[in-house]
Write a protein that holds these residues in place. Structure first.
Motif, mmCIF file in Angstrom:
data_model
loop_
_atom_site.group_PDB
_atom_site.id
_atom_site.type_symbol
_atom_site.label_atom_id
_atom_site.label_comp_id
_atom_site.label_asym_id
_atom_site.label_seq_id
_atom_site.Cartn_x
_atom_site.Cartn_y
_atom_site.Cartn_z
ATOM 1 N N THR A 24 -29.769 26.826 -11.766
ATOM 2 C CA THR A 24 -28.304 26.757 -11.758
ATOM 3 C C THR A 24 -27.781 26.316 -10.395
ATOM 4 O O THR A 24 -26.898 25.455 -10.288
ATOM 5 N N ALA A 25 -28.324 26.893 -9.348
ATOM 6 C CA ALA A 25 -27.876 26.538 -8.001
ATOM 7 C C ALA A 25 -28.168 25.066 -7.706
ATOM 8 O O ALA A 25 -27.345 24.371 -7.095
ATOM 9 N N ARG A 26 -29.304 24.583 -8.154
ATOM 10 C CA ARG A 26 -29.649 23.180 -7.894
ATOM 11 C C ARG A 26 -28.740 22.227 -8.660
ATOM 12 O O ARG A 26 -28.357 21.176 -8.148
ATOM 13 N N VAL A 27 -28.402 22.623 -9.872
ATOM 14 C CA VAL A 27 -27.445 21.821 -10.645
ATOM 15 C C VAL A 27 -26.110 21.766 -9.911
ATOM 16 O O VAL A 27 -25.486 20.698 -9.792
ATOM 17 N N LEU A 28 -25.668 22.913 -9.403
ATOM 18 C CA LEU A 28 -24.395 22.953 -8.679
ATOM 19 C C LEU A 28 -24.444 22.104 -7.408
ATOM 20 O O LEU A 28 -23.454 21.458 -7.049
ATOM 21 N N VAL A 29 -25.586 22.087 -6.739
ATOM 22 C CA VAL A 29 -25.744 21.251 -5.540
ATOM 23 C C VAL A 29 -25.578 19.774 -5.906
ATOM 24 O O VAL A 29 -24.870 19.012 -5.222
ATOM 25 N N ILE A 30 -26.226 19.350 -6.979
ATOM 26 C CA ILE A 30 -26.120 17.950 -7.406
ATOM 27 C C ILE A 30 -24.684 17.608 -7.791
ATOM 28 O O ILE A 30 -24.151 16.560 -7.403
ATOM 29 N N LEU A 31 -24.030 18.502 -8.544
ATOM 30 C CA LEU A 31 -22.648 18.271 -8.947
ATOM 31 C C LEU A 31 -21.731 18.166 -7.733
ATOM 32 O O LEU A 31 -20.899 17.240 -7.629
ATOM 33 N N ALA A 32 -21.859 19.114 -6.816
ATOM 34 C CA ALA A 32 -20.991 19.124 -5.642
ATOM 35 C C ALA A 32 -21.238 17.912 -4.755
ATOM 36 O O ALA A 32 -20.286 17.295 -4.245
ATOM 37 N N ALA A 33 -22.502 17.562 -4.566
ATOM 38 C CA ALA A 33 -22.829 16.421 -3.706
ATOM 39 C C ALA A 33 -22.277 15.123 -4.293
ATOM 40 O O ALA A 33 -21.688 14.299 -3.586
ATOM 41 N N ALA A 34 -22.452 14.936 -5.600
ATOM 42 C CA ALA A 34 -21.956 13.711 -6.242
ATOM 43 C C ALA A 34 -20.434 13.647 -6.184
ATOM 44 O O ALA A 34 -19.851 12.584 -5.921
ATOM 45 N N ALA A 35 -19.768 14.773 -6.433
ATOM 46 C CA ALA A 35 -18.303 14.800 -6.379
ATOM 47 C C ALA A 35 -17.808 14.457 -4.980
ATOM 48 O O ALA A 35 -16.840 13.701 -4.812
ATOM 49 N N TRP A 36 -18.462 14.983 -3.955
ATOM 50 C CA TRP A 36 -18.062 14.716 -2.581
ATOM 51 C C TRP A 36 -18.260 13.244 -2.232
ATOM 52 O O TRP A 36 -17.405 12.609 -1.604
ATOM 53 N N VAL A 37 -19.384 12.690 -2.648
ATOM 54 C CA VAL A 37 -19.698 11.292 -2.342
ATOM 55 C C VAL A 37 -18.677 10.348 -2.964
ATOM 56 O O VAL A 37 -18.175 9.425 -2.309
ATOM 57 N N PHE A 38 -18.336 10.561 -4.227
ATOM 58 C CA PHE A 38 -17.527 9.582 -4.950
ATOM 59 C C PHE A 38 -16.037 9.907 -4.980
ATOM 60 O O PHE A 38 -15.260 9.133 -5.559
ATOM 61 N N TRP A 39 -15.633 10.995 -4.357
ATOM 62 C CA TRP A 39 -14.221 11.363 -4.384
ATOM 63 C C TRP A 39 -13.302 10.246 -3.870
ATOM 64 O O TRP A 39 -12.245 9.983 -4.463
ATOM 65 N N PRO A 40 -13.648 9.534 -2.789
ATOM 66 C CA PRO A 40 -12.737 8.484 -2.294
ATOM 67 C C PRO A 40 -12.471 7.371 -3.313
ATOM 68 O O PRO A 40 -11.430 6.707 -3.248
ATOM 69 N N ALA A 41 -13.411 7.149 -4.246
ATOM 70 C CA ALA A 41 -13.251 6.050 -5.200
ATOM 71 C C ALA A 41 -12.543 6.466 -6.483
ATOM 72 O O ALA A 41 -12.171 5.602 -7.282
ATOM 73 N N LEU A 42 -12.355 7.772 -6.699
ATOM 74 C CA LEU A 42 -11.841 8.233 -7.990
ATOM 75 C C LEU A 42 -10.423 7.755 -8.261
ATOM 76 O O LEU A 42 -10.022 7.619 -9.414
ATOM 77 N N ARG A 43 -9.658 7.517 -7.212
ATOM 78 C CA ARG A 43 -8.290 7.031 -7.394
ATOM 79 C C ARG A 43 -8.163 5.579 -6.948
ATOM 80 O O ARG A 43 -7.087 5.123 -6.541
ATOM 81 N N GLY A 44 -9.260 4.867 -7.018
ATOM 82 C CA GLY A 44 -9.239 3.447 -6.690
ATOM 83 C C GLY A 44 -8.499 2.629 -7.738
ATOM 84 O O GLY A 44 -8.032 3.153 -8.757
ATOM 85 N N THR A 45 -8.408 1.332 -7.499
ATOM 86 C CA THR A 45 -7.673 0.443 -8.403
ATOM 87 C C THR A 45 -8.650 -0.380 -9.244
ATOM 88 O O THR A 45 -9.869 -0.261 -9.118
ATOM 89 N N TRP A 46 -8.086 -1.216 -10.122
ATOM 90 C CA TRP A 46 -8.922 -2.186 -10.845
ATOM 91 C C TRP A 46 -9.514 -3.160 -9.833
ATOM 92 O O TRP A 46 -8.822 -3.625 -8.925
ATOM 93 N N LEU A 47 -10.778 -3.503 -9.988
ATOM 94 C CA LEU A 47 -11.462 -4.414 -9.077
ATOM 95 C C LEU A 47 -12.110 -5.558 -9.839
ATOM 96 O O LEU A 47 -12.576 -5.373 -10.973
ATOM 97 N N TRP A 48 -12.126 -6.717 -9.216
ATOM 98 C CA TRP A 48 -12.906 -7.861 -9.653
ATOM 99 C C TRP A 48 -12.732 -8.122 -11.144
ATOM 100 O O TRP A 48 -11.659 -8.459 -11.602
ATOM 101 N N ASP A 49 -13.809 -7.966 -11.954
ATOM 102 C CA ASP A 49 -13.699 -8.295 -13.378
ATOM 103 C C ASP A 49 -13.366 -7.075 -14.237
ATOM 104 O O ASP A 49 -13.606 -7.079 -15.439
ATOM 105 N N ASP A 50 -12.753 -6.047 -13.625
ATOM 106 C CA ASP A 50 -12.254 -4.925 -14.427
ATOM 107 C C ASP A 50 -11.206 -5.405 -15.435
ATOM 108 O O ASP A 50 -11.050 -4.818 -16.506
ATOM 109 N N GLY A 51 -10.480 -6.456 -15.066
ATOM 110 C CA GLY A 51 -9.506 -7.010 -15.992
ATOM 111 C C GLY A 51 -10.175 -7.580 -17.225
ATOM 112 O O GLY A 51 -9.760 -7.305 -18.366
ATOM 113 N N LEU A 52 -11.226 -8.369 -17.019
ATOM 114 C CA LEU A 52 -11.969 -8.948 -18.134
ATOM 115 C C LEU A 52 -12.598 -7.867 -18.997
ATOM 116 O O LEU A 52 -12.620 -7.952 -20.228
ATOM 117 N N GLU A 53 -13.097 -6.809 -18.363
ATOM 118 C CA GLU A 53 -13.777 -5.739 -19.083
ATOM 119 C C GLU A 53 -12.808 -4.798 -19.803
ATOM 120 O O GLU A 53 -13.049 -4.423 -20.948
#
Length: 627
Positions: A24-53
């Motif tokens: 359980t603790a290891r799962v929480l470590v992975i969850l917390a680490a991933a959330a911390w890493v990608f937090w800056p991108a979570l409110r990003g905008t459409w990029l490149w071919d996001d329009g096409l997709e």
């Protein structure tokens, strides 16, 4: 009493330590680490071919898109399950990008946890380290932070489930080929193929796994892999057909079935280097321009595999399994078979997303072996090893978070791409486009001239350069660049539209109308082209046809305020002032601060003798113009 308190503290400490060592603790470590890493991108905008997709994909927006993806797909790939799930996403969160980013992150974390589980089944020591490394690795950032790579984060858990169920089946000697685990493995492989075709060579991995388990590949192994090869062949041929018919005609796309082996070989080594030492990552990369022989990278790869083979009785067997996973997943995306992406970059981080799992798993296995040997070393060996591993993980996570920050908007994204890979023409072209949108036409022109030098045959670069020259007040040069764009790519609807608009502004109305009609033959739903064709027809003295084009433009894009304004102007010139008032008000409902609509509405109201209303509109026009 003191002894009781001491025993209680020891009991609590042991409980905490057992928890920290638990799953359980290891799962929480992975969850917390991933959330911390990608937090800056979570409110990003459409990029490149996001329009096409997604953002401008009519299939995703339409009410029947969930089933049309299977029978009448849109785009260059046949990935119907991915498209159906994107349709569901659009109808859940529409154009709010946060939901798409969260979905990508959730799938990525799911993939990391499934990788941990697979490594555990394969007997790796400390397999959760592999899941953690995959979750926080910089090479995964592009796939998670870029909405368009939903197909990557979606296909990865599916292919891991396929492998995991196959391992369960293979390790159970009493299970027949039709058993639950085997069938689930085949089904999950089909799911992965319908999300991203680059998993097409997965059946080869099953044979490598069979060799890894038994030291040989027997007839039973071939029979077990045969249904997987059948699925791979059927869906793979469909994918090739789509790429060939819809993508391979694009200028710059490799037209041969066997592009340069040297470029592909150097790409493999570059991917490996980026997985092991993830520095200087970029959204696109420049082609390799090396004087070294093209066969050299393949000789290096062959020598490494041969060395592993000589150690196959020990650790080399595991190294060959990992190498097989790494290389087999790269073969479809390094240029040995034609894919549209190769026209803009010889490689991309997201193309190595599946291969990254082998490097993460290999690192976990090496660390697990060192951790086991540390028992026989001095007492400080394990703490030192743990500290080194934690420092490495923190460095990876920090690098990934910094990279994820670049995915917050197109300016940061393409600015970093051009700085990190100045020889990548697409990065220079898109940075030029962004500079133009930000109001820096001279700087944009400099970037686009460099992009045109790097890739003279790009219609996209020529069109962007034309737009910069247009903004600089050099219409004749702009028209020249637009002409080059449509000569390079006659099917480029945007290029014909840009040329038509520039000709219209230059007073060459008949030529403009011809170019705009060409754009509409290529893309009948091009709202802006319908709108500008209406302007051309009006200047040619055909107001009824012009109004018809403006109305078609509104059907294609109901939010196109200019079309309402233009219909109002046409009505006013025809003496239908009351009808003109209705159109101007429709434009203002879309944009209450549209100064041209307020001004023209005031003039129309004056012609009807409604002076008080006209005065209000004149004041509103002045206020809107001052904003």
């Amino acid at each position: 009493m003191k002894s009781a308190r001491l025993n209680a503290h020891r009991s609590l400490s042991q409980t905490v330590l057992r928890f920290l060592a638990g799953r359980t603790a290891r799962v929480l470590v992975i969850l917390a680490a991933a959330a911390w890493v990608f937090w800056p991108a979570l409110r990003g905008t459409w990029l490149w071919d996001d329009g096409l997709e997604v953002a401008k994909n009519p299939l995703v927006h339409g009410s029947g898109g969930w089933w049309k993806a299977w029978v009448a797909p849109y785009g260059m790939d046949y990935l119907p399950l991915k498209s159906t799930l994107q349709w569901i996403e659009w109808h859940l969160w529409g154009d709010h990008v946060f939901g798409y980013h969260v979905a990508n992150l959730a799938l990525h974390v799911c993939g990391a946890l499934l990788l941990w589980r697979l490594l555990e089944k394969l007997g790796a020591r400390l397999p959760w380290i592999g899941g953690l490394l995959f979750a926080i690795h910089p090479m995964a950032v592009e796939s998670v932070a870029w909405i368009s790579e939903f197909k990557n984060t979606l296909s990865f858990p599916a292919i891991l489930l396929a492998m995991s169920h196959y391992v369960d089946w293979d390790t159970d000697p009493s299970a027949p080929q039709g058993s639950r685990s085997y069938v689930l493995s085949l089904l999950w492989f089909g799911v992965a193929m319908l999300c991203k075709t680059s998993v097409v060579l997965f059946p080869l991995i099953l044979l490598v796994f069979a060799w890894w388990r038994r030291g040989r590949i027997g007839m039973a192994d071939l029979r077990a892999a045969a249904p997987f090869f059948a699925v791979s062949l059927a869906l793979g041929l469909i994918a090739l057909r789509f790429q060939w018919e819809r993508a391979m005609g694009l200028p710059g796309t490799p037209g041969r079935w066997m592009p340069m082996w040297g470029q592909a070989g150097w790409s493999v080594l570059a991917y490996l280097r980026s997985c092991v030492f993830p520095m200087g990552l970029a959204p696109v990369y420049a082609p390799f321009h090396l004087s070294l022989p093209g066969a050299l990278p393949w000789l290096v790869i062959g020598a490494v595999l041969a060395f592993f083979w000589t150690r196959r009785k020990g650790w080399g067997r595991h190294a060959l399994l990992g190498s097989g996973w790494f290389l087999i997943h790269l073969i479809p995306v390094i240029g040995l078979v034609p894919i549209a992406y190769m026209r803009v970059s010889p490689r991309a981080d997201h193309l190595a997303y599946l291969s990254l799992a082998a490097v993460a798993g290999g690192a976990a296995a090496v660390f697990g072996a060192l951790w086991g040997r540390a028992r026989a070393m001095p007492s400080m060996a394990r703490p030192v090893l743990a500290f080194a591993a934690a420092a490495a993980c923190l460095a990876l996570a920090a690098g990934s978070r910094a990279y994820a920050t670049l995915f917050r908007d197109e300016g940061a994204f393409w600015g970093a791409a051009a700085e990190r890979e100045p020889g990548a023409w697409l990065a220079r072209s898109n940075r030029g486009r962004i500079l133009l949108e930000e109001g820096h036409p001279e700087s944009a022109r400099a970037e686009l001239l460099e992009a045109a030098r790097l890739e003279p045959a790009s219609a996209e670069v020529r069109a962007n350069l034309g737009a910069a020259l247009d903004r600089l007040g050099r219409p004749d040069e702009a028209i020249g660049e637009y002409r080059r764009a449509v000569q390079l790519e006659p099917g480029f609807a945007g290029g014909h539209y840009d040329l038509g608009r520039a000709l219209l502004l230059s007073g060459r109305t008949k030529e403009a109308a011809d170019e705009l009609r060409t754009a509409l033959r290529i893309d009948p739903g091009y709202a802006a082209a319908h709108n500008n064709l209406g302007l051309a027809l009006e200047r040619l003295g055909r107001p009824d046809e012009a109004i018809g084009e403006f109305r078609v433009a509104l059907r294609a894009d109901p939010d196109l305020r200019e079309a309402h304004l233009n219909i109002g102007n046409a009505f006013f010139r025809l003496g239908r002032a009351e009808d003109a008032v209705g159109e101007y008000r429709a434009a203002l409902r879309q944009d209450p601060h549209y100064d041209a609509a307020h001004r023209n509405l005031a003039i129309a109201l004056e012609s009807l003798g409604r002076m008080d209303e006209a005065r209000v509109e004149h004041e509103a026009a002045a206020a809107a113009g001052a904003r």
